[in-house]
Design an enzyme around this catalytic site. Structure first.
Site, PDB file in Angstrom:
ATOM      1  N   CYS A  45     -10.421  -2.307  -4.331  1.00 44.16           N
ATOM      2  CA  CYS A  45      -9.492  -3.539  -4.530  1.00 44.16           C
ATOM      3  C   CYS A  45     -10.648  -5.845  -4.828  1.00 44.16           C
ATOM      4  CB  CYS A  45      -9.184  -4.567  -3.282  1.00 44.16           C
ATOM      5  SG  CYS A  45      -7.670  -3.209  -3.058  1.00 44.16           S
TER       6      CYS A  45
ATOM      7  N   CYS B 214      -3.876   0.758  -2.662  1.00 35.68           N
ATOM      8  CA  CYS B 214      -3.608  -1.419  -2.044  1.00 35.68           C
ATOM      9  C   CYS B 214      -2.741  -1.748  -2.215  1.00 35.68           C
ATOM     10  CB  CYS B 214      -4.895  -1.202  -1.917  1.00 35.68           C
ATOM     11  SG  CYS B 214      -6.406  -0.127  -0.703  1.00 35.68           S
TER      12      CYS B 214
ATOM     13  N   GLU C  80      -3.231  -4.559  -3.103  1.00 35.28           N
ATOM     14  CA  GLU C  80      -3.985  -5.694  -3.792  1.00 35.28           C
ATOM     15  C   GLU C  80      -3.779  -4.194  -5.156  1.00 35.28           C
ATOM     16  OE1 GLU C  80      -6.200  -6.221  -0.443  1.00 35.28           O
ATOM     17  OE2 GLU C  80      -5.041  -4.308  -1.272  1.00 35.28           O
TER      18      GLU C  80
ATOM     19  N   GLU D 189       0.232   5.533   0.815  1.00 33.99           N
ATOM     20  CA  GLU D 189      -0.726   6.394   1.296  1.00 33.99           C
ATOM     21  C   GLU D 189      -0.296   7.455   0.846  1.00 33.99           C
ATOM     22  OE1 GLU D 189      -1.989   4.637   5.033  1.00 33.99           O
ATOM     23  OE2 GLU D 189      -0.956   6.852   5.307  1.00 33.99           O
TER      24      GLU D 189
ATOM     25  N   ASN E 257       1.130  -1.104   0.189  1.00 36.30           N
ATOM     26  CA  ASN E 257      -0.010   0.461  -0.051  1.00 36.30           C
ATOM     27  C   ASN E 257       0.595   0.883   0.482  1.00 36.30           C
ATOM     28  OD1 ASN E 257       0.481  -0.968   2.966  1.00 36.30           O
ATOM     29  ND2 ASN E 257      -0.859   0.888   3.300  1.00 36.30           N
TER      30      ASN E 257
ATOM     31  N   CYS F  86     -10.570  -4.527   0.267  1.00 38.45           N
ATOM     32  CA  CYS F  86     -11.516  -3.279   0.660  1.00 38.45           C
ATOM     33  C   CYS F  86     -12.284  -3.522  -1.065  1.00 38.45           C
ATOM     34  CB  CYS F  86     -11.133  -1.930   0.583  1.00 38.45           C
ATOM     35  SG  CYS F  86     -10.043  -1.166  -1.133  1.00 38.45           S
TER      36      CYS F  86
END
Length: 141
Positions: free
Chosen positions: A99, A63, A65, A54, A52, A96
């Site tokens: 994702c 993310c 994934e 940010e 991930n 999430c």
């Protein structure tokens, strides 16, 4: 939790786990301090991993994934057979909603394994994590 998802102490794929743990260490999470690593395998055996990343403009973050899928797609891959998501949360973090849809776009039947540092495992197919996912017809104008 979806009944199709399994929570148990199975042993995850060692190669995927090693790749996800390695990239987990490279996560850029100065705001949430929540690191995630993901590694996927294509049907021909290629591995792609992502962490991930940010951003101060929160919506611009990626993310783990999605990072792994983007690496695969950027290399010409269009399908994966397995993805492993590694975190240090209990229970293990699962993809999430965004994702889940990204994973569904490429491989609704793929195996998803979520694992943490304690060895806890949650697994199922992408379609189990997103039971009513959708795909548009490719090649239509």
């Amino acid at each position: 939790m979806n009944d199709a998802l399994k929570t148990d102490q199975t042993v995850p794929d060692a190669e995927l786990l090693a790749a996800a743990r390695a990239v987990f260490a490279n996560a850029y999470a100065p705001y949430s301090h929540f690191h995630v690593g993901a590694a996927l395998r294509t049907p021909d055996g290629k591995l792609f991993s992502g962490a991930n990343v940010e951003n101060a403009s929160y919506g611009l973050g990626r993310c783990a994934e999605q990072s792994a899928v983007q690496g695969m797609a950027s290399s010409g891959g269009r399908e994966f057979s397995q993805i492993l998501v590694y975190s240090e949360s209990s229970p293990p973090a699962s993809p999430c909603g965004a994702c889940r849809q990204v994973l569904f776009e490429f491989s609704p039947e793929a195996q998803v394994t979520c694992v943490n540092h304690l060895g806890e495992v949650v697994e199922g197919q992408v379609k189990d994590f997103l039971p009513h996912g959708f795909r548009l017809e490719h090649g239509k104008n």
